[in-house]
Write an enzyme that holds these catalytic residues in place. Sequence first.
Site, short mmCIF file in Angstrom:
data_model
loop_
_atom_site.label_atom_id
_atom_site.label_comp_id
_atom_site.label_asym_id
_atom_site.label_seq_id
_atom_site.Cartn_x
_atom_site.Cartn_y
_atom_site.Cartn_z
CB THR A 33 -3.03 -13.76 9.08
OG1 THR A 33 -3.56 -12.67 8.34
CG2 THR A 33 -3.36 -15.06 8.38
NE ARG A 65 -2.17 -1.31 3.57
CZ ARG A 65 -1.56 -0.56 4.47
NH1 ARG A 65 -1.63 0.77 4.40
NH2 ARG A 65 -0.90 -1.09 5.47
CG ASP A 80 -6.82 -7.31 7.23
OD1 ASP A 80 -5.80 -7.12 7.94
OD2 ASP A 80 -7.11 -6.58 6.27
CB SER A 101 -0.06 -3.65 7.92
OG SER A 101 -1.24 -2.93 7.67
CE LYS A 106 -6.53 -3.65 5.78
NZ LYS A 106 -5.31 -4.29 5.54
CE1 TYR A 125 0.56 -5.87 -2.07
CE2 TYR A 125 -0.62 -4.02 -1.14
CZ TYR A 125 -0.06 -5.26 -0.99
OH TYR A 125 -0.14 -5.90 0.21
CG ASN A 183 3.43 -6.43 1.81
OD1 ASN A 183 2.87 -6.95 2.78
ND2 ASN A 183 2.78 -5.61 0.98
CB SER A 184 5.41 -12.13 -1.30
OG SER A 184 6.04 -12.82 -0.23
NE ARG A 185 0.34 -8.58 2.39
CZ ARG A 185 -0.14 -8.24 3.58
NH1 ARG A 185 -1.20 -8.82 4.08
NH2 ARG A 185 0.48 -7.31 4.30
N GLY A 205 1.43 -20.23 18.54
CA GLY A 205 0.50 -21.02 19.36
C GLY A 205 0.54 -20.67 20.84
CG ASP A 206 3.94 -21.29 23.28
OD1 ASP A 206 3.37 -22.13 24.00
OD2 ASP A 206 4.96 -21.55 22.60
CG ASN A 207 0.92 -15.31 20.62
OD1 ASN A 207 1.87 -15.09 21.38
ND2 ASN A 207 0.96 -15.04 19.33
N GLY A 250 -3.92 -3.98 -1.49
CA GLY A 250 -4.64 -3.01 -0.67
C GLY A 250 -4.97 -1.71 -1.40
CB CYS A 255 1.65 -6.33 13.87
SG CYS A 255 2.78 -5.00 13.47
CG HIS A 301 -6.39 -3.12 10.41
ND1 HIS A 301 -5.09 -2.68 10.45
CD2 HIS A 301 -6.39 -4.15 9.53
CE1 HIS A 301 -4.34 -3.41 9.64
NE2 HIS A 301 -5.11 -4.31 9.07
P1 GTP Z 1 -1.73 -7.74 7.50
O1 GTP Z 1 -2.27 -8.79 6.58
O2 GTP Z 1 -0.70 -6.88 6.85
O3 GTP Z 1 -2.79 -6.92 8.14
O4 GTP Z 1 -0.84 -8.52 8.61
P2 GTP Z 1 -1.22 -9.40 9.90
O5 GTP Z 1 -1.45 -8.51 11.07
O6 GTP Z 1 -2.29 -10.38 9.57
O7 GTP Z 1 0.16 -10.15 10.18
P3 GTP Z 1 0.56 -11.69 10.01
O8 GTP Z 1 -0.23 -12.60 10.90
O9 GTP Z 1 0.54 -12.01 8.56
O10 GTP Z 1 2.06 -11.69 10.53
C1 GTP Z 1 3.07 -10.89 9.96
C2 GTP Z 1 4.43 -11.33 10.39
O11 GTP Z 1 4.54 -11.39 11.81
C3 GTP Z 1 4.80 -12.72 9.88
O12 GTP Z 1 6.11 -12.69 9.40
C4 GTP Z 1 4.70 -13.59 11.10
O13 GTP Z 1 5.56 -14.68 11.04
C5 GTP Z 1 5.03 -12.64 12.25
N1 GTP Z 1 4.33 -13.04 13.50
C6 GTP Z 1 3.01 -13.29 13.65
N2 GTP Z 1 2.71 -13.67 14.92
C7 GTP Z 1 3.87 -13.65 15.60
C8 GTP Z 1 4.23 -13.94 16.96
O14 GTP Z 1 3.40 -14.30 17.80
N3 GTP Z 1 5.55 -13.80 17.29
C9 GTP Z 1 6.47 -13.39 16.38
N4 GTP Z 1 7.73 -13.28 16.79
N5 GTP Z 1 6.18 -13.12 15.08
C10 GTP Z 1 4.91 -13.24 14.69
C1 SPV Z 2 -2.47 -4.58 5.41
O1 SPV Z 2 -1.50 -3.96 4.92
O2 SPV Z 2 -2.96 -4.29 6.53
C2 SPV Z 2 -3.06 -5.72 4.68
C3 SPV Z 2 -2.67 -5.93 3.29
O3 SPV Z 2 -3.91 -6.41 5.21
S1 SPV Z 2 -3.44 -4.82 2.22
O4 SPV Z 2 -4.66 -5.44 1.69
O5 SPV Z 2 -2.53 -4.54 1.15
O6 SPV Z 2 -3.83 -3.61 2.92
MN MN Z 3 -4.36 -5.68 7.33
#
Ligand code: GTP
Ligand code: SPV
Ligand code: MN
Length: 588
Positions: free
Chosen positions: A254, A70, A276, A249, A207, A198, A366-368, A494-496, A200, A251, A227
């Site tokens: 997913t 984005r 999301d 994003s 978004k 791209y 940021n590959s998806r 998983g430990d979360n 988003g 963080c 979000h």
């Molecule tokens: P958007 O689709 O951009 O909104 O991202 P998102 O918030 O869904 O993030 P996503 O779950 O795809 O995680 C993004 C990155 O964070 C990945 O590289 C994950 O491996 C890493 N990640 C996710 N959960 C954890 C965690 O609990 N610990 C750590 N260290 N990394 C994490």
């Molecule tokens: C984000 O960046 O928060 C995403 C990917 O979920 S995008 O659809 O590009 O906004």
């Molecule tokens: Mn997002």
Amino acid sequence: MKPNNKTVVAWVEEMAKLCKPDTVVWCDGSEEEKQRLISEALRTGELEELDQKKLPGCYYHRTALNDVARTEQLTFICSPTAEGAGPTNNWMDPKEAYRKLGAIFDGAMKGRPMYVVPFLMGPPGSPFVKVGVELTDSRYVVLNMRIMTRIGDVAWNQLGDSSHFTRGLHSKADLDEKRRFICHFPQDNTIWSVGSGYGGNVLLGKKCLALRIASALGRKEGWMAEHMLILGIENPKGEVRYVTGAFPSACGKTNLAMMIPPAALKGYKVWTVGDDIAWLRIGPDGRLWANNPEAGFFGVVPGTNSRSNPNALQTIQRDTIYTNVAKKPDNTVWWEGSDDPAPAQATDWKGRPWTPASGEKAAHPNSRFTAPAAQCPCISPRWEDPAGVPIDAIIFGGRRARVAPLVYQTFHWQHGVFVGASAASETTAAQQGSAVGVVRRDPMAMLPFCGYNMADYLAFWLEMGKRIPNPPKIFNVNWFRTNADGQFIWPGFGDNLRVLLWILDRVAGQGRAVESPIGYLPPAEALNRDGLPLSDGELNSLLSLDKTEWKTELQGVGEFFQKFGDRLPKALWEEHAAAGRRINDWKF
Ligand code: GTP
Ligand code: SPV
Ligand code: MN
């Protein structure tokens, strides 16, 4: 199929006159249409076929090199006044925006068809549902929209002869960054996006509609567009509780939404409702209810493997579009952090030959993947429930190497809104054109997605707290604290669940906590540590607070709040002052 709706037909004609496509194609969402689009996209090079035995129904797409995330600096809220957009959004005068983008759209689709994509955001039959129509000259966009939303007659049927639909116009044009704009006109329920291909920026249901336009609509109509992931946690007795989480994003939304409980926590199960976006409404029972308006996942690929996110990995084995990962010589895909070792040779996301010695990443960070939500092994049986699911807890979080502890509970709704408003995170590869790893304030993870003045958005959060008779409890988490070597201390993934279980205990009025200046913290023994590979010292360091750091933090929050002038709700300044007093008085 062309609908009978006169407003739609007239608008499509007007936009076609502007963009001058060769033909106008009304999409019906059928399987036959999908196959036709795929074979055309293979011919034009928009898609490449992956090995159909190993990855049935999967295709590969590469974006332009300058078009990989984005572009927040090119995203505008074109409300009638600059104050309407507020200090955290880029603003363009709507007249100027229509003129400027109109000139770029003029003839932009010459030589290409214009696809009319009617789509629904939200499960059919839900009070949450909204209709959008996206006009686009990209087959990749149509194929993604049919995964991410519900397209075709289902949308026309929902719309009937109403004129209440979001008007989305998109053209790749020449993909020139200087002629790339993503403009939102909340007062016209309209989105114009040009010059990008791209996700988003161009999948306008996501978004653009489901957050920027919907946040503005929701404020008028008394509901919230956030979000946030939505997940259900089933305990060994079979009871399911639902929480939402707002993290910026890349963080971890997913990953958290699809998490598999650690082996030691027997009998628990996590169900994904959304990964999301959440649309939240007050239910007849006085609780807050959430729906996922999307129908698919547009997820970060790097780091996805059978340890971090086995459910996502299974989801993307078929009928998935991969964007900007690396391609192996056997026509399968690879990325950094995959289960498989790096291939000796591959084609990288730029389309160039790659070897492990190249010294560059093979897949873009940021590959998806784009994959249907229904394919997820842990998709909640209620993910399409028109009523949504009732929310017990809202979790804010971000990526903080320091300062924020693993988890804490806020004192009450107003304090929770203050904590959400103060949220900060280190930037990631999901934003193009900004440095990665810089701490920035990102209220409720909505900084790039709020469709109106963020001060009014925060006021609306406070107001909702008064309107929800039985509001969820609000928490903050941080999976990303690092040790002296810069390594993550908390194992995460998983430990979360251990943190989520403490959160649910607190919601149930159980679960031990100690009061701190920033909220209620769990003592180490309140967390389930069965099988957790973490020492007392490590756990304590995750739960510790540093007085100096927190003073600096609050100063940063104050500076951020000042941006909004008088428009920022006084209640948030009161929370800021109260937090300052508690921190000053605290002996830690
Ligand atoms: P958007 O689709 O951009 O909104 O991202 P998102 O918030 O869904 O993030 P996503 O779950 O795809 O995680 C993004 C990155 O964070 C990945 O590289 C994950 O491996 C890493 N990640 C996710 N959960 C954890 C965690 O609990 N610990 C750590 N260290 N990394 C994490
Ligand atoms: C984000 O960046 O928060 C995403 C990917 O979920 S995008 O659809 O590009 O906004
Ligand atoms: Mn997002």
